[in-house]
Design a protein around this motif. Structure first.
Motif, short mmCIF file in Angstrom:
data_model
loop_
_atom_site.label_atom_id
_atom_site.label_comp_id
_atom_site.label_asym_id
_atom_site.label_seq_id
_atom_site.Cartn_x
_atom_site.Cartn_y
_atom_site.Cartn_z
N ARG A 187 37.00 12.41 79.11
CA ARG A 187 36.28 11.69 80.16
C ARG A 187 37.01 10.36 80.34
N CYS B 172 29.26 12.88 76.54
CA CYS B 172 29.24 12.19 77.83
C CYS B 172 27.79 11.98 78.27
N GLY B 173 27.53 10.83 78.87
CA GLY B 173 26.20 10.56 79.41
C GLY B 173 25.80 11.57 80.48
N TYR C 73 25.24 4.71 84.14
CA TYR C 73 24.77 5.07 82.79
C TYR C 73 23.42 4.44 82.47
N ALA D 127 30.22 6.70 76.92
CA ALA D 127 30.70 5.59 77.74
C ALA D 127 30.90 4.28 76.97
#
Ligand SMILES: [Mo]
Ligand SMILES: [Mo]
Lengths: 382, 382
Positions: B54, B102-103, B237, B212
């Motif tokens: 990411r 990942c969010g 986020y 993140a």
């Protein structure tokens, strides 16, 4: 005749304290009671008078001057004894604002879906108080206890059953040794000595953790490789899959509840109210929300139309500061919201759901989280 | 002519690393990709080769010998610079087995219910690796940083946009200073130097916290009273109520995601498989489960009949020990279960739901947890 033959001699519950008439009993012996829900939201700090009472056994009657706390460190075999005066004078006084919530809080809602075993608690088996005493991390550090990821702090009360087996529980040593865990050997509640019902003269407050581990009338602390072997640690206060029933349950397969999950409840208006006040097309709704493990409530959403639209509530909670911070939010959150109500709506059903700082939320219904003991009953409140 | 006129000179993505063909791209510039789901459950430690990538910006190309980490302590105005050699030789090497997720993991499932904005990630934007480097709590303590409940650790990457604004994020100082928080300035992944896609030569690993904040190509650390002012910390986020849309959203009203909520996913068999193997009336199902904030997965329940009955899965996870304990479970849990399938059932729909050590569970559906950015998308996996 020297021998007394009154009932009282054989009745372990003959010497219970007097209680406030505001408390609504769920059982008399042992005494268990919760206040009317609507009282809860009137005070950020719950008055002792109507703070819920959850006793497992008769209430001990202990004189402060005779009180002794025993501490044993299993690994070294060392034992030490402390008077209350020792605790008050040899250790700094620390405090925490923390919720104590019964593992069975809101059980009646789960029970209504399918029968569970346990006291039929409403949503008021919870309170938020100021607890002061000795910080357990200070206490254990002074005693030379070293951090260990797999040890436990075993807690025994002075309350005991007819065979003299005491109430018992344990918490992870990691929680006890963490200064930000805020575990307190508490001798004060809301600025006064503890009352007998709340553990006089000394109880443990384990912020973020189920009420059952907040042992009252504390008799003994043991630092051990093992959890408490008590009934309440081993064969109670655990949750299972909805497909686990009393014929197939194996209590060894689930961990003892420690941190409580995120929850919320509507406290006002009373759900049974015949007439509600609508002002400018809105009804004012109030309640509490809470998440265990020190997690902060970040949002409470309310709907009056089965989730078609949600209104976000205003929150009252402690801010980050000297003793409150990320993962260290042990007090509850009170919330207020004005919910739009459609004109002419005859029956109003309100749902509340809370979200915590891990972005965990409540499950929608009790169907898929039902468990045979009716604990951690935290679906949307309706 | 001295001037080059190739596309490459103006293309910030001209110098991207080569990637494994196992990765399925979601976007090329910046590069974002996840592996096929079924690969995930073959390894408790996810191989670097197909660990999801990411990126928010072009991948920097940094020479280890030229690398510098700047540290600023806002309160004192002090600044210090470290080479990678400093970090490797002046500080103890520590490690953690931790998930990075990942969010937006599982966003596609939320997107299918109602459109959200963001990369349409499946359930494989997650991996579990061994991260080694310098423990941030050791590092900051050595620099004289004192614990504070309301300060932040601001992290900036060497990756930057065309206006030279770097990728940025922040985490609470409490997380960074907690030795059991296991935040690592990592120079190794699975025993090797980081690859460029994973932050070579140095990234931050923040166990339990959304990907993140695990800033790659770390350029600067600032101890500050304020969170990062980056777009990704302030206006991305974060999650809101289902009734919040792009016309009424106010990003200031929600906290930046840190700890991730409890989640699970079915990895095998592939959901689109035409033919599944039924042995003795049962189908074998495998997947992962994870909860942020160091919470352990305590149970995964699977149903093949919309929740009429649930089967509890066998779990593979790290045990409590030297570096793993209550609230310090940063690795994922892999699970396997044999689910009874009714004879002649044509379409098989499997649901998975996980429960963590706070007895938090996944929400049943995405309807009431839908949020406009499609983050923390953690309803039952179906
Ligand atoms: Mo309880
Ligand atoms: Mo992410």
């Amino acid at each position: 005749e020297d021998q007394q033959t009154t009932d009282d001699q054989d009745n372990p519950y003959a010497n219970e304290p007097t209680r406030s008439p505001l408390l609504v009993p769920k059982s008399q012996t042992p005494f268990n009671a919760e206040p009317p829900l609507s009282l809860l939201v009137d005070n950020f700090i719950t008055p002792v008078e109507f703070f819920y009472v959850r006793n497992h056994l008769p209430v001990p009657d202990i004189k402060e001057s005779e009180y002794e706390l025993e501490v044993e460190i299993e690994a070294t075999g060392k034992t030490k004894t402390f008077s209350l005066k020792d605790l008050k004078t040899k250790f700094a006084k620390s405090g925490v604002v923390a919720v104590v919530m019964c593992g069975g809080n809101r059980r009646s809602e789960m029970n209504a879906v399918k029968e569970v075993r346990g006291l039929n608690w409403g949503a008021a088996a919870v309170g938020n108080a100021v607890w002061e005493g000795v910080r357990l991390s200070d206490f254990l550090t002074k005693l030379g206890v070293k951090p260990n990821e797999s040890c436990h702090v075993v807690l025994e009360g002075y309350d005991a059953d007819p065979t003299n087996k005491p109430y018992g529980a344990s918490i992870p040593l990691t929680k006890a040794m963490d200064p930000r865990g805020d575990v307190i050997l508490a001798y004060q509640m809301n600025g006064e000595n503890l009352t007998r019902d709340h553990g006089y003269p000394l109880r443990v407050i384990v912020p973020g953790v189920v009420g059952a581990r907040n042992v009252k009338w504390l008799n003994k602390i043991t630092i051990s490789k093992n959890e408490s072997d008590s009934h309440w640690q081993q064969n109670d206060y655990k949750a299972f899959s909805p497909s686990t029933d009393w014929d197939n349950v194996d209590f060894k397969t689930a961990p003892a509840i420690q941190n409580m999950p995120v929850t919320s409840a509507i406290c006002s208006p009373n759900p049974l109210e015949k007439q509600v006040k609508i002002v400018d097309g809105c009804m004012e709704v109030k309640g509490y929300a809470y998440s265990g493990g020190g997690n902060r409530i970040i949002r409470v959403d309310i709907t009056a139309n089965q989730g078609k639209s949600w209104v976000t509530a205003d929150l009252q909670q402690l801010s980050d500061g000297e003793n409150v911070g990320p993962g260290r939010h042990y007090a509850w959150t009170l919330w207020t919201v004005k919910v739009p109500i459609e004109k002419g709506q005859k029956v109003i059903e309100i749902w509340s759901k809370a979200v915590d700082s891990n972005y965990n939320c409540q499950p929608e219904t009790f169907k898929n989280t039902w468990n045979l003991r009716g604990v951690v009953s935290n679906a949307y409140n309706r």
